[in-house]
Design a protein around this motif. Sequence first.
Motif, PDB file in Angstrom:
ATOM      1  N   GLN A 434       0.801  -1.221   0.000  1.00 56.90           N
ATOM      2  CA  GLN A 434       0.000   0.000   0.000  1.00 56.90           C
ATOM      3  C   GLN A 434       0.833   1.269   0.000  1.00 56.90           C
ATOM      4  OE1 GLN A 434      -0.299  -2.502   2.222  1.00 56.90           O
ATOM      5  NE2 GLN A 434      -2.214  -3.476   1.656  1.00 56.90           N
ATOM      6  N   HIS A 435       2.138   1.140   0.240  1.00 61.64           N
ATOM      7  CA  HIS A 435       2.933   2.359   0.325  1.00 61.64           C
ATOM      8  C   HIS A 435       4.104   2.360  -0.647  1.00 61.64           C
ATOM      9  CE1 HIS A 435       1.087   4.761   3.439  1.00 61.64           C
ATOM     10  NE2 HIS A 435       0.900   3.684   4.158  1.00 61.64           N
ATOM     11  N   TYR A 436       4.595   3.572  -0.883  1.00 66.73           N
ATOM     12  CA  TYR A 436       5.724   3.802  -1.761  1.00 66.73           C
ATOM     13  C   TYR A 436       6.735   4.581  -0.931  1.00 66.73           C
ATOM     14  CZ  TYR A 436       8.060   5.245  -6.089  1.00 66.73           C
ATOM     15  OH  TYR A 436       8.955   5.461  -7.090  1.00 66.73           O
ATOM     16  N   VAL A 438       7.744   7.523  -1.089  1.00 61.23           N
ATOM     17  CA  VAL A 438       7.250   8.857  -0.759  1.00 61.23           C
ATOM     18  C   VAL A 438       5.810   8.964  -1.217  1.00 61.23           C
ATOM     19  CG1 VAL A 438       9.448  10.073  -0.873  1.00 61.23           C
ATOM     20  CG2 VAL A 438       8.143   9.658  -2.947  1.00 61.23           C
ATOM     21  N   THR A 439       5.207  10.035  -0.965  1.00 61.09           N
ATOM     22  CA  THR A 439       3.884  10.480  -1.452  1.00 61.09           C
ATOM     23  C   THR A 439       2.667   9.705  -0.934  1.00 61.09           C
ATOM     24  OG1 THR A 439       3.966   9.229  -3.549  1.00 61.09           O
ATOM     25  CG2 THR A 439       4.793  11.479  -3.588  1.00 61.09           C
ATOM     26  N   THR A 440       2.748   8.378  -0.791  1.00 61.50           N
ATOM     27  CA  THR A 440       1.539   7.662  -0.365  1.00 61.50           C
ATOM     28  C   THR A 440       1.001   8.083   1.007  1.00 61.50           C
ATOM     29  OG1 THR A 440       2.997   5.829   0.209  1.00 61.50           O
ATOM     30  CG2 THR A 440       1.691   5.594  -1.794  1.00 61.50           C
TER      31      THR A 440
ATOM     32  N   PHE B 230       4.336   5.384  -9.270  1.00 65.12           N
ATOM     33  CA  PHE B 230       4.722   4.462  -8.191  1.00 65.12           C
ATOM     34  C   PHE B 230       5.378   3.225  -8.808  1.00 65.12           C
ATOM     35  CE2 PHE B 230       0.668   6.463  -6.802  1.00 65.12           C
ATOM     36  CZ  PHE B 230       1.125   7.191  -5.717  1.00 65.12           C
ATOM     37  N   CYS B 231       6.497   2.814  -8.345  1.00 63.91           N
ATOM     38  CA  CYS B 231       7.245   1.604  -8.749  1.00 63.91           C
ATOM     39  C   CYS B 231       7.692   1.635 -10.202  1.00 63.91           C
ATOM     40  CB  CYS B 231       6.521   0.309  -8.370  1.00 63.91           C
ATOM     41  SG  CYS B 231       5.789  -0.698  -9.669  1.00 63.91           S
ATOM     42  N   VAL B 264      -3.402  -0.731  -5.975  1.00 65.35           N
ATOM     43  CA  VAL B 264      -4.062   0.245  -5.102  1.00 65.35           C
ATOM     44  C   VAL B 264      -3.391   1.610  -5.157  1.00 65.35           C
ATOM     45  CG1 VAL B 264      -2.761  -0.559  -3.067  1.00 65.35           C
ATOM     46  CG2 VAL B 264      -4.913   0.659  -2.738  1.00 65.35           C
ATOM     47  N   LYS B 265      -2.053   1.616  -5.308  1.00 66.65           N
ATOM     48  CA  LYS B 265      -1.358   2.905  -5.326  1.00 66.65           C
ATOM     49  C   LYS B 265      -1.689   3.666  -6.607  1.00 66.65           C
ATOM     50  CE  LYS B 265       2.740   0.920  -4.640  1.00 66.65           C
ATOM     51  NZ  LYS B 265       2.608  -0.464  -4.193  1.00 66.65           N
ATOM     52  N   GLY B 269      -4.055   6.003  -5.198  1.00 66.75           N
ATOM     53  CA  GLY B 269      -3.101   6.784  -4.398  1.00 66.75           C
ATOM     54  C   GLY B 269      -2.755   8.145  -4.983  1.00 66.75           C
ATOM     55  N   PHE B 272      -2.483  12.250  -3.476  1.00 62.68           N
ATOM     56  CA  PHE B 272      -1.412  13.015  -2.821  1.00 62.68           C
ATOM     57  C   PHE B 272      -1.187  14.340  -3.551  1.00 62.68           C
ATOM     58  CE2 PHE B 272       1.123  10.866  -6.096  1.00 62.68           C
ATOM     59  CZ  PHE B 272       2.019  11.852  -6.467  1.00 62.68           C
ATOM     60  N   ARG B 325      12.196   9.599  -8.839  1.00 63.65           N
ATOM     61  CA  ARG B 325      10.758   9.833  -8.980  1.00 63.65           C
ATOM     62  C   ARG B 325      10.473  10.899 -10.043  1.00 63.65           C
ATOM     63  NH1 ARG B 325      12.060   7.781  -3.803  1.00 63.65           N
ATOM     64  NH2 ARG B 325      12.498   9.909  -3.224  1.00 63.65           N
TER      65      ARG B 325
END
Lengths: 535, 353
Positions: A434-436, A438-440, B230-231, B264-265, B269, B272, B325
């Motif tokens: 559920q997390h990264y 940063v930012t999440t 993300f990723c 989900v991200k 997400g 942000f 990023r």
Amino acid sequence: MAGLATTFGSGAMTNSINEITNDAQLLMLIGTNTTEAHPIIGYKMRQAARRGAKLIVVDPRRIDLAEEADYWLRIKPGTDIPFLNGLMHIIINEDLHDKEFIEKRTENFELLKETVKNYPPEYVSSLTGISVEDLYAVARLYATTDRAMLFYTLGITEHICGTHNVMSVANLAMLTGHLGRPGTGVNPIRGQNNVQGACDMGALPNVYSGYQKVTDPAARAKFEKAWGVELPGSNGLTIPDMFEKAHDGDVKAMYILGENPVLTDPNSNHIRAALENLEFLVVQELFLTETAEYADVILPAASFAETDGTFTSTERRVQRVRKAIKPVPGQTNWQTLMALSARMGYPLSYRNPEEIWMEMASLSPALAGITYERLEECGIQWPCPSCEHPGTPCLHGATFSHGKGLFQGIDHIPPAEMPDEEYPFLLSTGRILQHYNVTTPYSTGIQSLWSEELSELHPQDAAKLQVETGDKVKVSSRRGELTTKIKVTDRVPPGMIWMSFHYTASPANALTSAGLDPITKTGEYKVAAAKIEKI
Amino acid sequence: MIDLIKLYINGKEVEVPAGTTILKAAEQIGIDVPHLCFEEGLSSVGACRLCVVEVKGARSLVASCAAAVAPGMVVETHSPDVMEARRTILDLLIANHPLDCLTCEKAGECKLADYCYEYGIKETTFKGEKHAYPVEITNPFIVRDMNKCILCGKCVRACAEVTGQNTLDFAYRGFNSMTTPAFEDELVESDCVFCGQCVSVCPTGALTEKQMQGKGRRWDYEKVKTTCPFCGTGCNFDLCVKDGELIGVTSHTGSVVNNKALCVKGRFGWDFVKNERRLTTPLIKKDGEFVSASWDEALELISSRLGEIKEKFGPNSFAALSSARCTNEENYLVQKFTRTVMGTNNVDHCART
């Protein structure tokens, strides 16, 4: 990446993501919790396994994909080299290696043979905790399957022997000829959205864009001509060295764009002290991060939704990023950098990111054929040397980047710090779904469901400590301490505590080891000694 | 070599590889056959029957999404019998479907509404009991309104075949049939990973994005295709924008790596970006406190301080951390700035961390 560069001549995922479901007959995962860290790739692996591809998961934790695996090998942390050498020992002994591939495509086979001779299955089993029977079965299965893909992530690289781990993985693929064809290869899955691109662009102390060495006079002359200035000819500092030098007072000023080393780098108390010691720090960020607190000047950054540009994914695919809304701080990051450069006497005149790309591409042969126009539909995978070139889904088809693949003879290097009487637990860290990095935490929905650390602890250890899921414990190492809630689960083996690094309130990197891979300067996030106390 | 098979659809000759479905063969020559339960990339189950076609010589109408072509086959996709069958199916589907299209979140992108429009079904001729399930709004991402579910089962297949999570399945029989996590748990109580694959394939308003509720009608959104931040997988999706504001993320069908799939991200997400704690102006630390400053003021301070330090301590007293990023173009500029303006190769990013 240094490991693959040594062996193959270039460091990147050799093959493509869609080969997982389209081509592979076997997937071997070492140190990658793919369904959480790279969910879409993980989902494809699960699809492949359910359609009949063999799945081998090598991981100390019982990760989700372990449930789908034909073999789940619960390896002891930090014993990847003996494990891989052990497989190669069996493969050579049983004459299952690909002699034609070795003969035509590689050098140094004798060295490898000599090294792995010292890793018989019984010895390897005692080091790794994997049964002799499983070692034989997995070695035979991998060696005799035609299209077998190897995957790894930070479970391989975040060790003091990370580079050697990577070379060992590459050894195994070369030994069995699992390279250069769809459904094979050595595939490091890169953690961040543009970590591949940041490397490709030369945001590294030793290379310009396209991996052209700053120490190579010809490359330097080319960039000097293009940029109209004289350039320094010696390698710069890596991140750990920057902080070391800041600590010692040699580095006086830093500019940090979109990074939060206080939360994400190992041994964070050391990082804090280094930042404290700087004379001048500029941080360009979306939020007031732990690192930004130390800044003298903070510049507000624009997010991915506010700018045009490109990201390069783990499979070397350059893809467009498109501006959807106006930049929140009023200007994009490339505009900010241009403004600063101009003020310091070096004006830049790009009208848009495409012009920046075109300059870069004109100086970087591996990317020379990529234009924004060509990226429109589905991006392009580099190398792409000309506008007629279709891009390269699969590397090392006929030859390696530096001709022949070099086998390396690699011996076991134990972690820098192992549990002992005072710090009896092995602390390992990583990412959760559920997390990264940063930012999440700034996503309302994500934060509402997953707002605090739940460190994983085995039921046996929980019973000894008399703690249950949801209880708080104090975890300490030789470098720092924190409190965290725990989750009691057999995902982890006895003797291990596993934490994510996402939470400010339980910053795992206050505890992590100061051990570094001497070649890449990557921190040993995966193994540290820790103590747990009930509170 | 795969055998090619020749057949005739609405009088047109078409040649396709053996094993192709009639639906895909029709698509190839530009004939749109309506369908609700068929989804590219998922298995075909032939559940909704809306894609039925007439095959000369066949005993009954054939579900074109599941039936493979055969040599010499003669197919009619819009014959009177087919049209009548489809009208009956739609009539039955809306017999137990709330017709609150005026306020439905999915209005504009609802396949059921589109087909009812196309086939002229204004109301049902089958009067009977209707479901009155409570709408599930207990998680931050997905609104589940089972009253609008037409039991096409795409969510079940997406969950099982794309994500492999197998959280959703059919439960009960007949009128009581529903798609649900085990024990009729809510999604938050289940082992749902909130990838939202189910939302991306739902043809009606049964599964919708919670973050987008009440933010605008679907036809108002400008969709901007981009790459996930993300990723490193490199998934593509659409950012939905209305009046210059980011409203949500929806799948971009056919994305090269991920097709419609996201995690989900990526899917949920993104907010942000609009977090109120975003930094909006430069800040300068004065006496230990951050004070808002103009861009001019901040850039002037940075350029003079960096200039001084370089002058006094040499180029190597400066170091830059670029970002894995940020975009390629931003990274290129950071290293160019460091090398040209500051005169040092001290530039790195967190590839190591």
